[in-house]
Design an enzyme around this catalytic site. Structure first.
Site, short mmCIF file in Angstrom:
data_model
loop_
_atom_site.label_atom_id
_atom_site.label_comp_id
_atom_site.label_asym_id
_atom_site.label_seq_id
_atom_site.Cartn_x
_atom_site.Cartn_y
_atom_site.Cartn_z
N GLY A 198 87.05 -134.26 -60.47
CA GLY A 198 87.49 -135.58 -60.01
C GLY A 198 86.34 -136.38 -59.44
N SER A 199 86.67 -137.26 -58.54
CA SER A 199 85.68 -138.20 -58.00
C SER A 199 84.75 -137.53 -57.00
CB SER A 199 86.39 -139.36 -57.31
OG SER A 199 87.03 -138.92 -56.11
N GLY A 203 86.15 -135.12 -54.11
CA GLY A 203 85.62 -133.77 -54.20
C GLY A 203 84.80 -133.40 -53.00
N GLU A 222 83.45 -130.36 -59.95
CA GLU A 222 82.77 -131.23 -60.91
C GLU A 222 83.02 -132.66 -60.45
OE1 GLU A 222 83.58 -133.24 -65.04
OE2 GLU A 222 83.97 -131.09 -65.12
N CYS A 259 83.89 -137.68 -68.15
CA CYS A 259 82.84 -137.36 -67.17
C CYS A 259 81.47 -137.33 -67.82
CB CYS A 259 83.13 -136.03 -66.49
SG CYS A 259 83.39 -134.68 -67.66
#
Length: 466
Positions: A198-199, A203, A222, A259
């Protein structure tokens, strides 16, 4: 009065209660259950894909392909389990003549870390969600899994979870919902590791919670990546049109909601590159929240770089332009992720200037080189990108992350919180396995894979064997 446990408590208690038995299941049994879950999802494709289409605005073909990738991934882990390829087994027999002194018998394997919490992602409602790579790799490792559903596709998450749970013993797999439930689960002592996609903002907040626990646990996050691309002068002279077209296709793929989208491209001639980029178009964003965030991030980028293509207010594709001198003065531009169909074009005056930009690029999931045959600059560009990125691509584009044994999907912070590990590919299981060495333990009392005569790959007295 007996207190009724909350869904969160039920999920955590179930994971904790089944952790020991799950850790001791044979690899073959885990493989059977992974395949059963994959079969159930494939059989329900006619139900699942329409739910996903309604909740995510993604087209049928994309979702059908993503579901196929998801079930392939589960079966690949099952294959590797049966082949004994998910554990790093090392055996050093006793050696009285070992140069540093008599060596005892030492045998090393990996054991499941315990219950794992997985945060589902928004942009891949199958492949990085309820039964995505984090979940499958943790189950393959022998860990119970609690998945925190993403609010972007709740009905799909619930139905997927029902199908997956039926393939495993009760308590081994569970779904929870809600931001607070996720934060509480990170801090619960029964959770032993976390997987997150995620962001960077979200995160990092969860990563800090995991680190502040009385017993800090691994947090495999991630996060953000702008995935720089370097076009060398030789490559531009040789195939300018091909490069510009390939860049455009990768940038708008999935409406830029990958991503690995190429978000920064360094080119020797910015004017010519922008002229060569074809007309850009993209489908709708996953939901209004993401669309709004995209417009906000694009407006922030417009404060530091020139808008040369697109309309900020439309929510469609946008290209920004700046030069290497401006980036070197404000290197934070290179890490300013705009999640959506947007990219920053950076013109450079010479390869040394491009290399200087790479030196300040920060941690990335990918770095791409568009080079030429006998390219005098490509070798150094590749080496510089490898200093910052988890995957370096030659004459391709970073979107389209294959699932394989050699894949690495991770990189230095902020692209991930654990650069030594991957969230895609069979090596992802290593995140949820903890090494244990057994010294002078009788053969009959050792884990099966460490016993004399056991089958499977191992390193035996320093030499690899199969």
């Amino acid at each position: 009065m007996t207190e009724i446990p909350t869904p969160l408590e039920q999920a955590l208690a179930g994971a904790a209660d089944t952790a020991r038995a799950t850790a001791r299941t044979a690899p073959g049994e885990r493989a059977v259950r992974l395949r059963a879950a994959a079969d159930a999802l494939d059989a329900a494709a006619g139900e699942l894909v329409p739910i996903a289409m309604a909740e995510t605005r993604l087209p049928e073909a994309r979702l059908t392909g993503e579901l196929a990738r998801t079930t392939f991934q589960a079966r690949l882990f099952a294959d590797r389990l049966e082949a004994g390829l998910l554990h790093d087994v090392r055996i050093d027999h006793a050696d009285p003549d070992w140069p540093m002194g008599a060596r005892p018998d030492v045998r090393r394997t990996q054991v499941p870390i315990g219950p794992v919490l997985v945060f589902a992602a928004s942009n891949f409602p199958f492949a990085f969600s309820v039964f995505g790579g984090d979940t499958v790799s943790a189950l393959a490792a022998g860990c119970p899994v609690v998945v925190k559903a993403h609010p972007g596709h709740p009905e799909l998450s619930r139905r997927t979870a029902e199908l997956v749970a039926a393939a495993f013993p009760e308590g081994v797999f569970a779904l929870i919902e809600g931001e607070q439930a996720g934060a509480d689960a990170v801090q619960d002592p029964r959770i032993r590791a976390v997987g997150f996609t995620g962001s960077t903002r979200g995160g990092r907040a969860l990563f800090d919670l995991a680190a502040r626990r009385p017993d800090p646990i691994p947090f495999y996050g991630e996060l953000g990546s702008t995935n720089p691309v370097v076009v060398t002068p030789a490559a531009w002279a040789e195939r300018a049109g091909e490069i510009a077209t390939g860049f455009a296709g990768s940038m708008v793929l999935g409406s830029g909601q990958f991503c690995t989208k190429p978000g920064v491209v360094l080119v020797p001639d910015a004017d010519a590159f922008l002229d060569a980029v074809p007309e850009l178009s993209a489908g709708p964003m996953l939901n209004e929240r993401i669309s709004s965030a995209y417009r906000t991030a694009a407006e922030e980028m417009a404060g530091a770089a020139e808008v040369v293509r697109g309309d900020l207010g439309s929510g469609g594709p946008v290209l920004f332009r700046t030069d290497a001198d401006a980036v070197l003065a404000r290197p934070e531009l290179l890490g300013q992720e705009v999640f959506g169909p947007a990219a920053l074009v950076v013109g450079y005056a010479g390869i040394d200037q491009a290399l200087a930009v790479l030196d300040v690029v920060g941690g990335q999931l990918t770095g791409t080189v568009q080079g030429a045959a006998d390219d005098p600059d490509a070798g150094e560009v590749i080496a510089r990108l490898a200093e910052h990125a988890g995957r370096v691509i030659w004459n391709g584009w970073p979107t389209g992350v294959t699932v394989s044994d050699a894949q690495h999907h991770g990189g230095p912070y902020p692209s991930s919180t654990a650069p030594l590990h991957t969230s895609v590919g069979t090596a992802a299981a290593e995140r949820f396995l903890r090494p244990v060495a057994f010294q002078s333990v009788p053969d009959a009392l050792l884990p099966a894979e460490l016993r004399d005569g056991a089958e499977g790959p191992r390193r035996l007295d320093g030499a690899p064997t199969v």
